[in-house]
Write a protein that holds these residues in place. Structure first.
Motif, PDB file in Angstrom:
ATOM      1  N   HIS A  70       0.853  -1.200   0.000  1.00 39.59           N
ATOM      2  CA  HIS A  70       0.000   0.000   0.000  1.00 39.59           C
ATOM      3  C   HIS A  70       0.884   1.242   0.000  1.00 39.59           C
ATOM      4  O   HIS A  70       2.116   1.122  -0.004  1.00 39.59           O
ATOM      5  N   HIS A  72       2.514   3.549   2.012  1.00 40.30           N
ATOM      6  CA  HIS A  72       2.888   3.568   3.423  1.00 40.30           C
ATOM      7  C   HIS A  72       2.923   4.999   3.944  1.00 40.30           C
ATOM      8  O   HIS A  72       3.333   5.915   3.234  1.00 40.30           O
ATOM      9  N   ALA A  73       2.536   5.142   5.209  1.00 46.69           N
ATOM     10  CA  ALA A  73       2.555   6.470   5.828  1.00 46.69           C
ATOM     11  C   ALA A  73       3.688   6.596   6.835  1.00 46.69           C
ATOM     12  O   ALA A  73       3.833   7.629   7.458  1.00 46.69           O
ATOM     13  N   HIS A 145      -7.127  -0.380   6.252  1.00 49.73           N
ATOM     14  CA  HIS A 145      -6.042   0.490   6.734  1.00 49.73           C
ATOM     15  C   HIS A 145      -5.919   1.656   5.743  1.00 49.73           C
ATOM     16  O   HIS A 145      -5.845   2.819   6.146  1.00 49.73           O
ATOM     17  N   ASP A 162      -0.202  -3.992   6.091  1.00 58.45           N
ATOM     18  CA  ASP A 162      -0.753  -3.490   7.349  1.00 58.45           C
ATOM     19  C   ASP A 162      -2.225  -3.872   7.437  1.00 58.45           C
ATOM     20  O   ASP A 162      -3.112  -3.057   7.169  1.00 58.45           O
ATOM     21  N   HIS A 204       4.728  -4.818   9.684  1.00 60.14           N
ATOM     22  CA  HIS A 204       5.394  -4.128  10.799  1.00 60.14           C
ATOM     23  C   HIS A 204       5.384  -5.011  12.018  1.00 60.14           C
ATOM     24  O   HIS A 204       4.514  -5.873  12.160  1.00 60.14           O
TER      25      HIS A 204
HETATM   26 FE   LIG Z   1       0.754   1.392   6.532  1.00 61.14          FE
END
Ligand SMILES: [Fe+2]
Length: 287
Positions: A70, A72-73, A145, A162, A204
């Motif tokens: 995805h 990612h943040a 998410h 995630d 993660h």
């Molecule tokens: Fe994420």
């Protein structure tokens, strides 16, 4: 088919990147790579990505895919950096267009910023399949998410990004724009409907109460039994209440502002300013 999976843990962002390898050949894919970034100085570093490149070269592997679960943040993607050195096509979910539209507005990107996913080499949707050498990969769309989250099921291994974390940590937050705890719950049911022995590799790990070491591999069966948020058939209402309450207490990830601007461009920096230098924006009171 049992792919060989090698994990690379980045303690700065608690991210696990993976090299997934066809056991019968030299083909591999890299999942969720990390470009190191020091926010205070605005400097990038390629230590994490170089470790992956070294592994690929030392083992004479051919990178066929650079898979992103995805946008990612919490870390910047190193996919373009790795691609430049060892090749591979960069893939992400086709709902990336929704994410690009949302954050194109947040960062007031002009018309030059394409919101059609064209920065990526491949946009995957639910039910798509692909190959890494002789090994088949299947794509599950697992939003919640973020709207574009994918799970890549490669042989007996699922790379869930995630969605689910380790059973003793639970699940990913759902409070980013376009996130939804209800949607995540349904996506997780999709993952849990895979065979019990399916290996799950999480995106993660943050350790967990009572566990003072990092971990990233579990199975569908273990998640079904032990996941503290969704295990033992917990009902959706309980999950949604717990998730939403918990998300309201979470701080924004340290690198969310640079990460989004870079990752929505498939890991590329924004175009340089007129003076040739590259800048990232900080929108004030927007996120
Ligand atoms: Fe994420």
């Amino acid at each position: 088919m049992k792919p060989e999976v090698t994990a690379f843990f980045d303690e700065a962002t608690f991210t696990i990147s993976y090299v997934v390898r066809d056991p019968q050949g030299s083909a591999c894919a890299v999942v969720d790579s990390v470009l190191d970034f020091d926010y205070a100085s605005g400097r990038t570093d390629t230590r994490s990505a170089d470790a992956i490149i070294k592994y690929v070269q030392d083992n004479n592997l051919t990178v066929e895919w650079l898979l992103e679960s995805h946008v990612h943040a919490d870390h910047l993607s190193a996919a373009p950096y790795i691609q430049e050195r060892v090749g591979g096509k960069i893939g992400i979910g086709d709902n990336i267009t929704v994410v690009q539209d949302t954050f194109g507005k947040v960062f007031n990107e002009g018309t030059k910023f394409q919101r059609d996913g064209s920065q990526f080499d491949k946009l995957f949707k639910e039910g798509d399949s692909f190959h890494i050498g002789q090994m088949r990969g299947d794509v599950l769309h697992t939003p919640g998410h973020t709207p574009a989250c994918l799970t890549y099921v490669i042989g007996d291994a699922a790379f869930v990004g995630d969605t689910l974390f380790m059973p003793d940590f639970g699940t990913a937050r759902c409070d980013f724009p376009g996130g939804s705890s209800e949607t995540l719950f349904n996506s997780i049911q999709k993952i849990l409907s895979l065979p019990d022995e399916t290996r799950i590799f999480v995106g993660h790990d943050y350790k967990a109460p009572g566990r003072d070491f990092y971990a990233w591999e579990t199975t569908v069966g273990e998640q079904k039994r032990f996941n503290i948020h969704v295990g033992e058939g917990k009902p959706m209402e309980d999950f949604v209440r717990m998730r939403d309450e918990r998300d309201a207490t979470l701080a924004m990830p340290r690198l969310i502002i640079p990460s989004l601007q870079v990752n929505m461009r498939a890991g590329h920096m924004p175009e340089p300013d007129e003076n040739g230098d590259v800048f990232l924006k900080v929108p004030v009171n927007k996120i």
